[in-house]
Design a protein around this motif. Structure first.
Motif, short mmCIF file in Angstrom:
data_model
loop_
_atom_site.label_atom_id
_atom_site.label_comp_id
_atom_site.label_asym_id
_atom_site.label_seq_id
_atom_site.Cartn_x
_atom_site.Cartn_y
_atom_site.Cartn_z
N PRO A 170 14.12 4.65 -69.43
CA PRO A 170 14.86 5.72 -68.74
C PRO A 170 14.34 5.83 -67.32
CG PRO A 170 13.23 6.67 -70.18
CD PRO A 170 13.17 5.19 -70.39
N ILE A 171 15.04 6.59 -66.52
CA ILE A 171 14.73 6.60 -65.10
C ILE A 171 13.34 7.17 -64.82
CG2 ILE A 171 15.47 8.80 -64.07
CD1 ILE A 171 16.95 5.40 -63.24
N GLY A 172 12.80 7.94 -65.77
CA GLY A 172 11.49 8.56 -65.54
C GLY A 172 10.32 7.60 -65.61
N ALA A 173 10.48 6.47 -66.34
CA ALA A 173 9.36 5.55 -66.50
C ALA A 173 9.44 4.46 -65.44
CB ALA A 173 9.41 4.92 -67.89
N CYS A 174 8.31 3.99 -64.99
CA CYS A 174 8.26 2.92 -63.98
C CYS A 174 9.07 3.29 -62.76
CB CYS A 174 8.80 1.61 -64.54
SG CYS A 174 7.55 0.57 -65.24
N SER A 175 8.97 4.53 -62.31
CA SER A 175 9.90 4.98 -61.27
C SER A 175 9.25 5.05 -59.91
CB SER A 175 10.46 6.35 -61.64
OG SER A 175 9.39 7.22 -61.88
N PHE B 83 20.89 -2.44 -75.05
CA PHE B 83 20.69 -2.40 -76.50
C PHE B 83 19.77 -1.25 -76.92
CE2 PHE B 83 18.55 -4.83 -80.18
CZ PHE B 83 19.43 -4.30 -81.10
N VAL B 84 18.58 -1.20 -76.34
CA VAL B 84 17.57 -0.24 -76.79
C VAL B 84 16.99 0.49 -75.58
CG1 VAL B 84 15.29 -0.01 -77.84
CG2 VAL B 84 16.92 -1.61 -78.79
N VAL B 85 16.74 1.77 -75.76
CA VAL B 85 16.03 2.53 -74.73
C VAL B 85 14.66 2.89 -75.28
CG1 VAL B 85 15.92 4.71 -73.52
CG2 VAL B 85 18.04 3.46 -73.59
N ASN B 86 13.63 2.70 -74.46
CA ASN B 86 12.28 3.06 -74.85
C ASN B 86 11.82 4.13 -73.87
OD1 ASN B 86 9.62 3.25 -75.50
ND2 ASN B 86 9.09 1.15 -74.94
N MET B 87 11.63 5.34 -74.38
CA MET B 87 11.22 6.43 -73.50
C MET B 87 9.71 6.38 -73.32
SD MET B 87 13.86 8.70 -75.43
CE MET B 87 14.64 7.33 -76.23
N ALA B 88 9.26 5.25 -72.79
CA ALA B 88 7.82 5.00 -72.72
C ALA B 88 7.14 6.04 -71.87
CB ALA B 88 7.58 3.61 -72.14
N GLY B 89 6.05 6.53 -72.35
CA GLY B 89 5.24 7.46 -71.58
C GLY B 89 5.84 8.84 -71.43
N CYS B 90 6.84 9.18 -72.26
CA CYS B 90 7.45 10.49 -72.08
C CYS B 90 6.51 11.61 -72.49
CB CYS B 90 8.76 10.58 -72.86
SG CYS B 90 8.54 10.47 -74.64
N GLU B 91 5.49 11.26 -73.30
CA GLU B 91 4.57 12.32 -73.71
C GLU B 91 3.61 12.72 -72.60
OE1 GLU B 91 4.88 9.28 -74.85
OE2 GLU B 91 3.14 8.59 -76.00
N TRP B 92 3.57 11.93 -71.53
CA TRP B 92 2.72 12.30 -70.40
C TRP B 92 3.56 13.00 -69.35
CZ3 TRP B 92 -1.47 11.37 -72.83
CH2 TRP B 92 -1.60 10.23 -73.62
N GLU C 229 14.98 13.69 -73.41
CA GLU C 229 15.46 12.32 -73.19
C GLU C 229 16.09 11.76 -74.44
OE1 GLU C 229 12.41 9.86 -71.54
OE2 GLU C 229 12.17 11.11 -69.77
N MET C 230 15.44 11.99 -75.56
CA MET C 230 15.98 11.51 -76.84
C MET C 230 17.38 12.09 -77.08
SD MET C 230 15.40 9.82 -79.72
CE MET C 230 13.71 9.58 -80.12
N TYR C 231 17.51 13.38 -76.82
CA TYR C 231 18.79 14.04 -77.05
C TYR C 231 19.86 13.46 -76.12
CZ TYR C 231 22.23 17.74 -77.51
OH TYR C 231 23.39 18.42 -77.73
#
Lengths: 309, 491
Positions: free
Chosen positions: B413-418, B435-444, B451-453
């Protein structure tokens, strides 16, 4: 128009053959149907067959080994700055033996390898990898320390050590892989599954003489052993302790290793201190190892010269 | 009705015409000559009203035939075409007749008192009825199609049958069975491993949002695995005092995959997914998306995208040519690990491993106490850093690792690696249907549940079926109209 009798054939035949009538098709209806059914059946058969056999196609074929390939490569790391006559003696000992059995020899220079600050004794690891690159079809790679000699050139490595039945006869099962009291014990292996043949002395796993079979496992073993993290760790005995570490911590290493009796590949010269009586060289043994020969005012060359052929 | 010879006069009067002396010929004229003539059938003897060409012999034959048919009742040889044939004929006579192709009044054989085309269903249309022309055309076309369908009924029945079979395949669970079986669809060769409860358990209590994330993520993977016949293994990654020393804490990914490999001994590929991932396009199968064309869908030369600046290929001369090559042996069947790279290097939020001796070795050497002791302060991503280190330093690893373009299996998502703004190689692109979205690092510091919603709703919206799209189109239209009305009132 109807006539009582059919008309006569014309007296003037057409100049070209009459085209076959278009009204009757080439294939009759039921013939077509039969063809369609056969084609459908064939297609579905091919489809199912391709699905069934898709995965099983990747079986390993026996690789091609060109004729004249030496079955064994003898590897000894020489110090190019050492005594030339000593180096020449060691070289001749190997070459003489290799010629007799159709093997080959390889004497790498440790300066060729990226050891950085690690002790020079690490050079044996990339040297073995190097031998596998240079002789990519040989089966066994025999590392022999520079302070060891082949004392009995009539012994062939295949018969004496590496034949599967012979390995099963020699292997020492269920002993601590690192003496004296490691909890990790050696496995009983089938002779053709063995990739590393090594022996064990009072100091630990023998680093002066071992055999590796070429293959993916050998690459894994050597590369993992040569990992810079181990080289940088300052193991007390450098690559020996690194080797003891990996065979104890990693099951995939241990599962390819057999221990054989010391005197099969590495008999000790009687001068060596702390060696048990059973491991000392006797007449007829394959290898004699002089490690420590330069202590006590002697030079290795004078000691070894008596045994060199 | 061509004859081999011309008819010739007979002694008893009339003409002998062999093809036409069938007995019904005369009966037809006798019974309902008018309608027969009206149907336009040409008869060789239209002029004789009443059996002028009946000879004694034919009359006798006919009466014998009638007697035989009526007396026994089986009537297999009667001219009506069998026992049922008689009935059929009676029924068809009783039905109303459509006069087809009537050519105006002249063709009628009985007087028509009414005006044509009024209060009557006149298919033929005819020249007289001017008003019913258009409807007549339609009926003609309909009749034409009807006839065409009737003529092709066998073929149509086959097509319909196939259609029903296909429908039956997809409506019933049969298609799932097909996709699942290892030798047809091959679904059971793939195992999805979902790491649930990461870092939870003893260390952290889960709130309602965490529960909601877990519920949605698990539901999403369950649906996907069920659709394509894959195995799904949900593993509990909560921190447990499983080991005598605390070293291997949060290094369990490797152990977990090994356990799963043991649990599914026939599976080939294992797909690790973090909990904070969402499969946006359940209609993509792994086979079609990646594995049927593994060589095209992955790259083995890390220089294609190299955020870690790993020097590749290796140049040390003691290594064999395969290890020194940029692409290993170049054969996709030697790929055993598929990892995506993000802006910071390897990413293990979504990656594939294949069961192989190589993989066993990698998993065995992955965690090593000597490496851990030296590096555990620097390796903040634990397994990920250890893998990078092995890739760098142990040449045997390289020929069997392939990299997936990130957005193929692991869009961010736009929040990671931004740090460098949106990057079309990293961030999710709606129009490409990633295909797949990985909300990597969303807990930080980001909102995981938000994001999931968002992505769940987006996936649902993108994958509506045509009927839902139609309904939404209608309701959107109404909404828009209402809004317009409100605005009009305001202004």
């Amino acid at each position: 128009m109807h006539f009582a009798f059919p008309p006569r054939k014309t007296s003037n035949p057409p100049p070209y053959a009459v085209r076959p009538s278009r009204s009757t098709p080439m294939l009759r209806r039921n013939q077509l149907r039969l063809l369609a059914i056969i084609a459908l059946g064939l297609l579905s058969f091919i489809f199912i067959a391709s699905r069934l056999f898709r995965s099983s196609s990747g079986s390993a074929q026996s690789e091609y080994i060109p004729p004249g390939t030496p079955p064994v490569v003898i590897v000894t790391v020489l110090d190019p700055k050492g005594n030339p006559s000593f180096n020449e003696m060691v070289k001749q000992n190997r070459e003489h033996y290799a010629e007799k059995h159709g093997y080959t020899t390889f004497f790498p220079n440790p300066a060729d390898y990226p050891l950085k600050t690690a002790p020079v004794s690490w050079a044996k690891v990339p040297a073995m990898r190097h031998a596998m690159t240079l002789f990519p079809h040989s089966t066994w790679y025999f590392f022999l320390d520079v302070h060891a000699l082949i004392a009995n050139p009539s012994i062939s490595i295949e018969e004496h050590i590496t034949a599967p039945a012979r390995i099963e006869e020699l292997e020492i099962v269920d002993v601590p892989v690192v003496p004296p009291d490691s909890v990790i014990k050696t496995y009983a292996l089938k002779g053709d599954k063995v990739d590393l043949i090594i022996c064990q002395d009072h100091e630990g796993i023998g680093r002066e003489s071992f055999l590796i079979r070429r293959g993916e496992w050998a690459k894994y073993f050597l590369d993992a052993w040569f990992d810079p993290l181990y080289r940088a760790y300052n193991f007390q005995k450098a690559e020996l302790h690194a080797l003891e570490h990996i065979v104890q911590w990693h099951g995939t290493m241990l599962a390819k290793l057999v221990l054989v009796p010391q005197r099969i590949i590495n008999s000790f010269h009687s001068d060596r201190a702390g060696v048990s009586e059973a491991n000392i060289y006797q007449e007829g043994d394959f290898i004699i190892n002089f490690t420590g020969c330069d202590q006590g005012g002697k030079t290795c060359e004078t000691v070894m010269r008596q045994y060199a052929t | 009705m061509s004859l081999s010879r011309s008819p010739s006069p007979q002694r008893g009067g009339g003409w002998s015409s062999p093809g036409l002396t069938a007995p019904y010929n005369s009966s037809g004229h006798g019974g309902r000559g008018g309608s027969a003539a009206g149907s336009g059938r040409t008869s060789p003897v239209p002029a004789f009203a009443n059996g002028a060409n009946v000879t004694w012999a034919t009359a006798q034959a006919r009466s014998a035939e009638v007697l035989r048919g009526g007396g026994r009742g089986d009537g297999s040889r009667t001219r009506g075409g069998g026992f049922l044939g008689g009935h059929w004929r009676r029924i068809s006579i009783g039905l109303p007749q459509w006069r087809s192709g009537g050519g105006g009044i002249g063709a009628q054989h009985f007087a028509e008192k009414e005006k044509l085309g009024r209060g009557r269903w006149n298919i033929g249309g005819g020249g007289v009825s001017g008003g019913g022309g258009a409807r007549g055309k339609v009926m003609q076309i309909l009749a034409f199609f009807g006839r065409a369908i009737w003529r092709m009924r066998l073929r149509l029945a086959i097509v319909l049958g196939i259609l029903l079979l296909v429908l039956g395949f997809y409506v019933t669970p049969l298609h799932r069975l097909y996709r699942r079986s290892s030798y047809l669809g091959g679904g059971s060769k793939y195992v999805i491993i979902l790491g649930a409860n990461q870092g939870g358990g003893v260390m952290e209590w889960k709130g309602p949002r965490e529960w909601a994330i877990e519920r949605d993520s698990v539901k999403n993977k369950k649906k996907y695995a069920r659709k394509w016949g894959y195995e799904l293994e949900i593993v509990d990654m909560s921190t447990k005092k499983r080991y005598a020393h605390e070293w291997r804490e949060s290094w369990e990914k490797v152990d977990t995959i090994r356990n799963t490999m043991r649990k599914y001994p026939n599976a080939e590929w294992f797909w690790w997914l973090d909990l904070n991932t969402f499969i946006m396009e359940p209609s993509y199968s792994l086979q079609a998306h990646i594995f049927n064309n593994l060589g095209e869908n992955t790259y083995r030369d890390i220089n294609v995208y190299n955020p870690l600046n790993i020097s590749h290929p290796l140049t040390e001369e003691y290594l064999d040519p395969e290890t020194r090559s940029t692409v290993g042996d170049g054969d996709p069947s030697s790929i055993n690990l598929i990892v995506p790279q993000d802006c910071g290097g390897f990413n293990l939020g979504s990656f594939f491993v294949r069961r192989s001796a190589w993989t066993d070795r990698l998993f065995d050497i992955w965690w090593d106490p000597v490496g851990y002791e030296q590096k555990h302060m620097q390796w903040e991503h634990k397994e990920q850093d250890a893998l990078e280190s092995m890739y760098r330093n142990q040449p045997w690893v390289r020929p069997h690792v392939a990299f997936a373009p990130q957005r193929r299996i692991n869009s961010f998502p736009i929040g990671a690696c931004s740090d460098n703004g949106p990057d079309p190689n990293i961030h999710y692109q709606e129009q490409d249907r990633d295909f797949v979205v990985n909300m990597a690092g969303c807990e930080w510091g980001r909102d995981c549940w938000g994001e999931m919603y968002h992505f769940r709703q987006l996936s649902n919206r993108l994958n509506r079926n045509p009927w839902e799209k139609f309904k939404d189109w209608i309701s959107d239209g109404i909404q828009a109209a209402r809004n317009r009305g409100k605005e009009d009132k305001k202004s």
